[in-house]
Write a protein that holds these residues in place. Structure first.
Motif, PDB file in Angstrom:
ATOM      1  N   VAL A 145       0.603  -1.232  -0.019  1.00  0.00           N
ATOM      2  CA  VAL A 145      -0.027   0.056  -0.001  1.00  0.00           C
ATOM      3  C   VAL A 145       0.790   1.568  -0.191  1.00  0.00           C
ATOM      4  O   VAL A 145       1.774   1.331   1.055  1.00  0.00           O
ATOM      5  CB  VAL A 145      -0.945  -0.007   1.247  1.00  0.00           C
ATOM      6  N   SER A 146       0.806   2.180  -0.986  1.00  0.00           N
ATOM      7  CA  SER A 146       1.258   3.505  -0.817  1.00  0.00           C
ATOM      8  C   SER A 146       2.901   3.271  -0.982  1.00  0.00           C
ATOM      9  O   SER A 146       3.237   2.563  -2.237  1.00  0.00           O
ATOM     10  CB  SER A 146       0.995   4.232   0.372  1.00  0.00           C
ATOM     11  N   ALA A 147       3.584   3.629  -0.155  1.00  0.00           N
ATOM     12  CA  ALA A 147       4.942   3.582  -0.133  1.00  0.00           C
ATOM     13  C   ALA A 147       5.319   1.961  -0.279  1.00  0.00           C
ATOM     14  O   ALA A 147       6.228   1.475  -0.950  1.00  0.00           O
ATOM     15  CB  ALA A 147       5.821   4.030   0.878  1.00  0.00           C
ATOM     16  N   ALA A 153       6.353  -3.455  -5.894  1.00  0.00           N
ATOM     17  CA  ALA A 153       6.729  -3.337  -7.228  1.00  0.00           C
ATOM     18  C   ALA A 153       8.450  -3.304  -7.564  1.00  0.00           C
ATOM     19  O   ALA A 153       8.688  -4.176  -8.409  1.00  0.00           O
ATOM     20  CB  ALA A 153       6.397  -1.863  -7.924  1.00  0.00           C
ATOM     21  N   ALA A 154       8.885  -2.708  -6.648  1.00  0.00           N
ATOM     22  CA  ALA A 154      10.440  -2.897  -6.756  1.00  0.00           C
ATOM     23  C   ALA A 154      11.145  -3.991  -6.225  1.00  0.00           C
ATOM     24  O   ALA A 154      12.012  -4.855  -7.087  1.00  0.00           O
ATOM     25  CB  ALA A 154      11.277  -1.763  -6.109  1.00  0.00           C
ATOM     26  N   THR A 155      10.534  -4.825  -5.221  1.00  0.00           N
ATOM     27  CA  THR A 155      11.003  -6.162  -5.047  1.00  0.00           C
ATOM     28  C   THR A 155      10.607  -7.230  -6.014  1.00  0.00           C
ATOM     29  O   THR A 155      11.407  -7.963  -6.158  1.00  0.00           O
ATOM     30  CB  THR A 155      10.130  -6.563  -3.566  1.00  0.00           C
ATOM     31  N   ALA A 156       9.348  -6.793  -6.673  1.00  0.00           N
ATOM     32  CA  ALA A 156       9.097  -7.859  -8.254  1.00  0.00           C
ATOM     33  C   ALA A 156      10.128  -7.851  -8.947  1.00  0.00           C
ATOM     34  O   ALA A 156      10.475  -8.804  -9.737  1.00  0.00           O
ATOM     35  CB  ALA A 156       7.726  -7.536  -8.429  1.00  0.00           C
ATOM     36  N   LEU A 177       5.377   5.242  -6.641  1.00  0.00           N
ATOM     37  CA  LEU A 177       6.012   4.430  -7.778  1.00  0.00           C
ATOM     38  C   LEU A 177       7.492   5.234  -8.502  1.00  0.00           C
ATOM     39  O   LEU A 177       8.185   4.666  -8.874  1.00  0.00           O
ATOM     40  CB  LEU A 177       5.462   4.160  -8.797  1.00  0.00           C
ATOM     41  N   ASP A 178       7.256   6.682  -8.417  1.00  0.00           N
ATOM     42  CA  ASP A 178       7.994   7.459  -9.262  1.00  0.00           C
ATOM     43  C   ASP A 178       8.536   8.819  -8.515  1.00  0.00           C
ATOM     44  O   ASP A 178       8.020   9.621  -8.055  1.00  0.00           O
ATOM     45  CB  ASP A 178       7.339   7.908 -10.703  1.00  0.00           C
ATOM     46  N   PRO A 222      10.685   2.386  -9.183  1.00  0.00           N
ATOM     47  CA  PRO A 222       9.914   1.447 -10.338  1.00  0.00           C
ATOM     48  C   PRO A 222       9.397   2.169 -11.515  1.00  0.00           C
ATOM     49  O   PRO A 222       9.452   1.721 -12.724  1.00  0.00           O
ATOM     50  CB  PRO A 222       9.269   0.306  -9.449  1.00  0.00           C
ATOM     51  N   GLY A 223       8.712   3.507 -11.092  1.00  0.00           N
ATOM     52  CA  GLY A 223       8.169   4.229 -12.011  1.00  0.00           C
ATOM     53  C   GLY A 223       9.220   4.719 -13.214  1.00  0.00           C
ATOM     54  O   GLY A 223       8.912   4.912 -14.309  1.00  0.00           O
TER      55      GLY A 223
END
Length: 301
Positions: A145-147, A153-156, A177-178, A222-223
């Motif tokens: 959630v949020s951060a 996403a970064a971990t994926a 994300l960005d 990750p953005g």
């Protein structure tokens, strides 16, 4: 963000300690959904030989459940692993899943890559320990959630590029994300709602520190990733009236462009964290139901 008792619109670094002081620690009965889950606490070793605490909630009446690996929000600067577990437990119970929540190090005391490497270390622990704890290591879904959505996403991306634990899905709820913080929605919502563009700049500056902005890696932000191929099926939802709207829509669009599977919801009129701020609102119920239906379809596949 929406993890404190009050809405945070604009945040400066000097206000971070006061925001942390507002933390609300749920009782164990709230974490376990009135005893439907068995609670245990664990610690794995992080990238700097630091301890990475994890909370495990395993459903008592489900054999070898899938795992929702949860990453909390808080703009990189506040929050704890227990923040939204009382709200996440009913969703996990509905789909018959266990929850593992990770406690990562916060900024500005711990800059990038501390948080994402802690989350990745926790993911490796889940993959290695799930079977021993009666959970299914072949069915892990990362959720944030949020951060925490940005860290998920970064971990994926890290798991993809390091050939690490296999994820069957990622569920990103209003993800941060960005770091460039230059979207139209960011400017549009400046000074309004929860977690505006100034607060966002504070969170990113705390996490990235002196890292040159031209050198920010995709595992921090990750953005910035241009290649989103090879990711697991993705769920993204975001409010239409929040800072992260446009960067989240862009992320889903790039997943589609790479041939990936993404389900995107932009909830009309929703501010950042609207389902936590107004849990009984029809829009919040719709958002929770959409997440549950996505998880149900994913787990039937």
């Amino acid at each position: 963000m929406a993890t404190r008792s009050d809405i945070v619109t604009t945040l400066t670094e000097e206000q971070i300690p006061a925001l942390r002081a507002q933390a609300i620690v749920p009782a164990d009965a709230d974490l376990t959904f009135d005893g439907r889950f068995e609670l245990s606490r664990h610690v794995t070793t992080g990238p700097d030989d630091n301890g990475v605490p994890l909370i495990v909630l395993r459903p008592r009446e489900v054999s070898s459940p899938p795992v929702i690996y949860h990453v909390h929000g808080g703009g990189m600067v506040v929050g704890t692993a227990t923040d939204v577990l009382p709200a996440l437990a009913p969703l996990a119970a509905r789909v018959g899943a266990a929850i593992v929540a990770v406690e990562y190090r916060l900024a500005p005391e711990n800059r990038y890559p501390a948080a994402v490497e802690d989350v990745y270390a926790g993911l490796e622990w889940v993959a290695q320990s799930a079977a021993d704890l009666g959970m299914d290591p072949a069915r892990i879904i990362i959720d944030g959630v949020s951060a925490g959505g940005g860290l998920a996403a970064a971990t994926a991306l890290l798991a993809r590029d390091r050939r690490g634990p296999r994820l069957i899905g990622q569920m990103l709820v209003c993800p941060m994300l960005d770091d460039r913080n230059d979207s139209a929605s960011g400017y549009q919502m400046a000074g309004s709602g929860a977690w505006d563009r100034t607060a966002n700049a504070t969170g990113w500056a705390a996490y990235l520190g002196d890292l040159p902005r031209e050198d920010v890696p995709i595992y921090a932000s990750p953005g910035r990733a241009t290649d989103l191929s090879g990711l697991p099926p993705t769920f993204i939802d975001v409010g239409s009236a929040e800072t992260f709207r446009d960067e989240d829509v862009a992320y889903a669009t790039r997943i589609w462009a790479a041939g990936g599977d993404a389900e995107l919801h932009v909830w009309p009129g929703g501010v950042h964290g609207f389902d936590a701020l107004a849990p009984d609102a029809p829009l919040s119920e719709d958002a929770r139901n959409a997440r549950a239906r996505w998880l149900e379809r994913l787990l039937r596949a």
